[in-house]
Design a protein around this motif. Structure first.
Motif, PDB file in Angstrom:
ATOM      1  N   GLY A 139      39.444 -32.776  -6.981  1.00 40.55           N
ATOM      2  CA  GLY A 139      39.612 -31.871  -5.856  1.00 40.55           C
ATOM      3  C   GLY A 139      38.301 -31.404  -5.249  1.00 40.55           C
ATOM      4  O   GLY A 139      37.865 -31.881  -4.199  1.00 40.55           O
ATOM      5  N   LYS A 140      37.630 -30.472  -5.902  1.00 39.97           N
ATOM      6  CA  LYS A 140      36.419 -29.860  -5.356  1.00 39.97           C
ATOM      7  C   LYS A 140      35.284 -30.866  -5.179  1.00 39.97           C
ATOM      8  O   LYS A 140      34.554 -30.822  -4.179  1.00 39.97           O
ATOM      9  CB  LYS A 140      35.966 -28.720  -6.272  1.00 39.97           C
ATOM     10  N   PHE A 141      35.121 -31.778  -6.139  1.00 35.60           N
ATOM     11  CA  PHE A 141      34.009 -32.726  -6.106  1.00 35.60           C
ATOM     12  C   PHE A 141      34.436 -34.102  -5.613  1.00 35.60           C
ATOM     13  O   PHE A 141      33.739 -35.088  -5.860  1.00 35.60           O
ATOM     14  CB  PHE A 141      33.386 -32.849  -7.501  1.00 35.60           C
ATOM     15  N   LYS A 142      35.552 -34.194  -4.917  1.00 35.49           N
ATOM     16  CA  LYS A 142      35.967 -35.472  -4.355  1.00 35.49           C
ATOM     17  C   LYS A 142      35.107 -35.908  -3.177  1.00 35.49           C
ATOM     18  O   LYS A 142      34.787 -37.091  -3.049  1.00 35.49           O
ATOM     19  CB  LYS A 142      37.436 -35.409  -3.936  1.00 35.49           C
ATOM     20  N   PHE A 144      31.909 -36.900  -0.935  1.00 40.14           N
ATOM     21  CA  PHE A 144      30.671 -37.577  -1.349  1.00 40.14           C
ATOM     22  C   PHE A 144      29.517 -36.585  -1.506  1.00 40.14           C
ATOM     23  O   PHE A 144      28.759 -36.652  -2.476  1.00 40.14           O
ATOM     24  CB  PHE A 144      30.311 -38.652  -0.320  1.00 40.14           C
ATOM     25  N   GLU A 145      29.374 -35.662  -0.558  1.00 38.99           N
ATOM     26  CA  GLU A 145      28.258 -34.725  -0.609  1.00 38.99           C
ATOM     27  C   GLU A 145      28.355 -33.799  -1.813  1.00 38.99           C
ATOM     28  O   GLU A 145      27.339 -33.451  -2.435  1.00 38.99           O
ATOM     29  CB  GLU A 145      28.222 -33.902   0.689  1.00 38.99           C
ATOM     30  N   ALA A 146      29.577 -33.387  -2.174  1.00 45.33           N
ATOM     31  CA  ALA A 146      29.749 -32.509  -3.337  1.00 45.33           C
ATOM     32  C   ALA A 146      29.388 -33.237  -4.629  1.00 45.33           C
ATOM     33  O   ALA A 146      28.745 -32.660  -5.523  1.00 45.33           O
ATOM     34  CB  ALA A 146      31.190 -32.008  -3.387  1.00 45.33           C
ATOM     35  N   ARG A 147      29.770 -34.508  -4.747  1.00 47.21           N
ATOM     36  CA  ARG A 147      29.421 -35.278  -5.944  1.00 47.21           C
ATOM     37  C   ARG A 147      27.923 -35.540  -6.023  1.00 47.21           C
ATOM     38  O   ARG A 147      27.327 -35.521  -7.101  1.00 47.21           O
ATOM     39  CB  ARG A 147      30.186 -36.598  -5.958  1.00 47.21           C
ATOM     40  N   ARG A 148      27.295 -35.779  -4.896  1.00 47.97           N
ATOM     41  CA  ARG A 148      25.850 -36.000  -4.896  1.00 47.97           C
ATOM     42  C   ARG A 148      25.101 -34.741  -5.293  1.00 47.97           C
ATOM     43  O   ARG A 148      24.103 -34.799  -6.021  1.00 47.97           O
ATOM     44  CB  ARG A 148      25.393 -36.487  -3.523  1.00 47.97           C
ATOM     45  N   GLN A 149      25.575 -33.580  -4.840  1.00 43.55           N
ATOM     46  CA  GLN A 149      24.929 -32.326  -5.228  1.00 43.55           C
ATOM     47  C   GLN A 149      25.120 -32.057  -6.715  1.00 43.55           C
ATOM     48  O   GLN A 149      24.211 -31.548  -7.388  1.00 43.55           O
ATOM     49  CB  GLN A 149      25.509 -31.177  -4.392  1.00 43.55           C
ATOM     50  N   LEU A 150      26.301 -32.398  -7.242  1.00 44.76           N
ATOM     51  CA  LEU A 150      26.529 -32.247  -8.681  1.00 44.76           C
ATOM     52  C   LEU A 150      25.573 -33.124  -9.480  1.00 44.76           C
ATOM     53  O   LEU A 150      25.047 -32.703 -10.522  1.00 44.76           O
ATOM     54  CB  LEU A 150      27.990 -32.600  -9.001  1.00 44.76           C
ATOM     55  N   MET A 151      25.341 -34.332  -9.013  1.00 44.61           N
ATOM     56  CA  MET A 151      24.422 -35.242  -9.706  1.00 44.61           C
ATOM     57  C   MET A 151      22.994 -34.693  -9.684  1.00 44.61           C
ATOM     58  O   MET A 151      22.253 -34.816 -10.668  1.00 44.61           O
ATOM     59  CB  MET A 151      24.472 -36.617  -9.037  1.00 44.61           C
ATOM     60  N   ARG A 152      22.595 -34.077  -8.581  1.00 48.20           N
ATOM     61  CA  ARG A 152      21.225 -33.553  -8.475  1.00 48.20           C
ATOM     62  C   ARG A 152      21.027 -32.287  -9.295  1.00 48.20           C
ATOM     63  O   ARG A 152      19.917 -32.010  -9.751  1.00 48.20           O
ATOM     64  CB  ARG A 152      20.902 -33.271  -7.008  1.00 48.20           C
ATOM     65  N   VAL A 164      36.552 -41.294 -20.621  1.00 45.37           N
ATOM     66  CA  VAL A 164      35.466 -42.176 -20.168  1.00 45.37           C
ATOM     67  C   VAL A 164      35.960 -43.233 -19.191  1.00 45.37           C
ATOM     68  O   VAL A 164      35.295 -43.520 -18.182  1.00 45.37           O
ATOM     69  CB  VAL A 164      34.755 -42.805 -21.382  1.00 45.37           C
ATOM     70  N   PRO A 165      37.133 -43.888 -19.392  1.00 45.50           N
ATOM     71  CA  PRO A 165      37.571 -44.902 -18.414  1.00 45.50           C
ATOM     72  C   PRO A 165      37.811 -44.378 -17.011  1.00 45.50           C
ATOM     73  O   PRO A 165      37.810 -45.158 -16.052  1.00 45.50           O
ATOM     74  CB  PRO A 165      38.880 -45.434 -19.034  1.00 45.50           C
ATOM     75  N   LEU A 166      37.999 -43.056 -16.844  1.00 43.98           N
ATOM     76  CA  LEU A 166      38.237 -42.494 -15.513  1.00 43.98           C
ATOM     77  C   LEU A 166      36.948 -42.208 -14.755  1.00 43.98           C
ATOM     78  O   LEU A 166      36.992 -41.981 -13.540  1.00 43.98           O
ATOM     79  CB  LEU A 166      39.037 -41.185 -15.631  1.00 43.98           C
ATOM     80  N   MET A 167      35.818 -42.222 -15.423  1.00 38.31           N
ATOM     81  CA  MET A 167      34.581 -41.771 -14.802  1.00 38.31           C
ATOM     82  C   MET A 167      34.083 -42.654 -13.654  1.00 38.31           C
ATOM     83  O   MET A 167      33.632 -42.142 -12.638  1.00 38.31           O
ATOM     84  CB  MET A 167      33.484 -41.625 -15.869  1.00 38.31           C
ATOM     85  N   PRO A 168      34.113 -43.990 -13.752  1.00 41.09           N
ATOM     86  CA  PRO A 168      33.611 -44.784 -12.610  1.00 41.09           C
ATOM     87  C   PRO A 168      34.335 -44.484 -11.304  1.00 41.09           C
ATOM     88  O   PRO A 168      33.717 -44.445 -10.242  1.00 41.09           O
ATOM     89  CB  PRO A 168      33.842 -46.229 -13.071  1.00 41.09           C
ATOM     90  N   LYS A 169      35.641 -44.263 -11.362  1.00 34.25           N
ATOM     91  CA  LYS A 169      36.402 -43.998 -10.142  1.00 34.25           C
ATOM     92  C   LYS A 169      36.168 -42.580  -9.641  1.00 34.25           C
ATOM     93  O   LYS A 169      36.090 -42.343  -8.422  1.00 34.25           O
ATOM     94  CB  LYS A 169      37.889 -44.228 -10.405  1.00 34.25           C
ATOM     95  N   LEU A 170      36.027 -41.600 -10.552  1.00 37.76           N
ATOM     96  CA  LEU A 170      35.881 -40.202 -10.138  1.00 37.76           C
ATOM     97  C   LEU A 170      34.454 -39.868  -9.713  1.00 37.76           C
ATOM     98  O   LEU A 170      34.254 -39.080  -8.788  1.00 37.76           O
ATOM     99  CB  LEU A 170      36.310 -39.275 -11.283  1.00 37.76           C
ATOM    100  N   LEU A 171      33.459 -40.452 -10.373  1.00 38.59           N
ATOM    101  CA  LEU A 171      32.066 -40.117 -10.071  1.00 38.59           C
ATOM    102  C   LEU A 171      31.469 -41.027  -9.001  1.00 38.59           C
ATOM    103  O   LEU A 171      30.642 -40.593  -8.206  1.00 38.59           O
ATOM    104  CB  LEU A 171      31.224 -40.195 -11.341  1.00 38.59           C
ATOM    105  N   GLY A 172      31.841 -42.292  -8.982  1.00 38.56           N
ATOM    106  CA  GLY A 172      31.252 -43.218  -8.017  1.00 38.56           C
ATOM    107  C   GLY A 172      30.022 -43.898  -8.581  1.00 38.56           C
ATOM    108  O   GLY A 172      29.491 -43.547  -9.643  1.00 38.56           O
ATOM    109  N   LYS A 173      29.527 -44.880  -7.821  1.00 37.47           N
ATOM    110  CA  LYS A 173      28.403 -45.688  -8.304  1.00 37.47           C
ATOM    111  C   LYS A 173      27.074 -44.958  -8.243  1.00 37.47           C
ATOM    112  O   LYS A 173      26.096 -45.408  -8.839  1.00 37.47           O
ATOM    113  CB  LYS A 173      28.313 -46.977  -7.495  1.00 37.47           C
TER     114      LYS A 173
END
Length: 362
Positions: A139-142, A144-152, A164-173
């Motif tokens: 929801g909140k981190f769906k 792209f900009e929100a996920r990129r800020q979480l990564m930073r 763990v198997p859900l992470m590639p789809k939820l986090l992105g490359k």
């Protein structure tokens, strides 16, 4: 800034075999005889000296310069055929990252996330910067900009091994390209604090299908030259053991930071490429001698090409034009098939004439 949190009461590298959430790692591959530790020390000293100069420039030009890490780079001759989302844990003599709160850590858990926040509080675990549940990732981190800020915002991401198997789809490359893949941990351990502490103080080898792998071994601002060298010498045998073919498949080994070039430490021999040509073992340049058969073929080709070029003379051109004109003057033969125009017209006239004669006789 608060003091660093002490994660272990004893030796952090003394981890039990049951604490490893992945498959049991292979025994380290011994260093080859031509591996030079002095060359490794020179590369480490040169890289750290270069990092000091670059960090001084960044402090003058940037407001918040990015922290650099030292990476071990292993290049292989052939790619790996197996790819896994679970990294291989590698224990080092010294932690590759500064302890919390200098290093920001995010824990990815199942929903509801409140249950796991209470679990951390009951175990007196205070070095987690953020806890994010699967529902928040959907929801909140769906965006792209929100996920990129979480990564930073965080340097290390720990993840419940059950999701763990859900992470590639939820986090992105973007997380995998930035070498911030989530590290699987077992949140059902009795000693949860030790489980999370071992995950933070270790480095990881991520199996890929490519021919180059990077493994973080130290942070220049928190590690000395001797600590970086000991981490390097401890990581190389463990990493090579996880590669198919081990040392026979390794092309070169080096170290680098995120913004520097790779400094070589070891490279494989080019055996068999420059073998001696003579039977007595003498080395030298090989003289290319043309065989008589090849000379005869070239002479025949030249004889074939010569008359073809001679045909382009003016006399030959006029003779060719005359033959073409004679072919144009000759009349074309009319078709004698049943479907031609004259035969069809005659057949029609006989048919109509025969019908008129029949009508007159009546």
């Amino acid at each position: 800034m608060p003091p660093p949190i002490k994660l272990f009461a004893g030796n952090p590298n003394k981890a039990s075999s049951s604490s490893n959430t992945n498959k049991s790692p292979k025994p380290p591959a011994a260093l080859p005889s031509n591996f030079s530790q002095s060359q490794a020390k020179k590369a480490v000293d040169a890289l750290l000296a270069h990092n000091v100069k670059e960090s001084a420039k960044k402090e003058e030009e940037e407001l918040l310069p990015r922290e650099e890490q030292v990476w071990l780079v292993v290049n292989t001759k052939h790619g790996n055929t197996r790819k896994s989302l679970k990294p291989v844990k590698i224990q080092l003599p010294h932690p590759p990252l500064p302890p919390p709160p200098t290093t920001s850590i995010c824990l990815l858990v199942k929903s509801p996330q409140r249950e796991y926040k209470d679990l951390l509080a009951n175990n007196s675990i205070k070095f987690m910067s953020r806890v994010v549940g699967v529902e928040k990732l959907k929801g909140k981190f769906k965006p792209f900009e929100a996920r990129r800020q979480l990564m930073r915002d965080h340097e290390v991401f720990l993840c419940d091994e059950r999701i763990v198997p859900l992470m590639p789809k939820l986090l992105g490359k973007m997380f995998f390209e930035a070498k911030k893949q989530p590290i699987p941990v077992n949140l059902q351990r009795k000693d949860l604090k030790a489980e999370l502490g071992r995950a933070i103080s270790s480095t990881y080898f991520h199996p890929t299908t490519g021919t180059s792998s990077s493994i973080r071994i130290s942070t220049p601002s928190a590690s000395t030259s001797s600590e970086t060298l000991s981490n390097l010498l401890a990581a190389i045998p463990s990493v090579v053991a996880q590669i198919q073919g081990e040392w026979e498949n390794v092309l070169s080994i080096g170290i680098k930071t995120s913004t520097s070039v790779m400094l070589p430490i070891w490279s494989s021999k080019l055996s068999g490429r420059f073998a001696p040509s003579s039977s007595n073992g003498e080395k030298g340049d090989v003289e290319m001698v043309e065989e008589p058969k090849q000379k005869k073929k070239k002479e025949e080709e030249e004889e074939v090409v010569a008359p073809a070029t001679a045909a382009t003379t003016p006399a030959k051109k006029t003779a060719a034009k005359k033959t073409l004109g004679a072919e144009k003057d000759t009349p074309k033969k009319k078709s004698s098939t049943i479907g031609s125009g004259s035969v069809a017209k005659r057949a029609k006239q006989t048919a109509t004439g025969g019908s008129k004669l029949k009508s007159k006789s009546k």
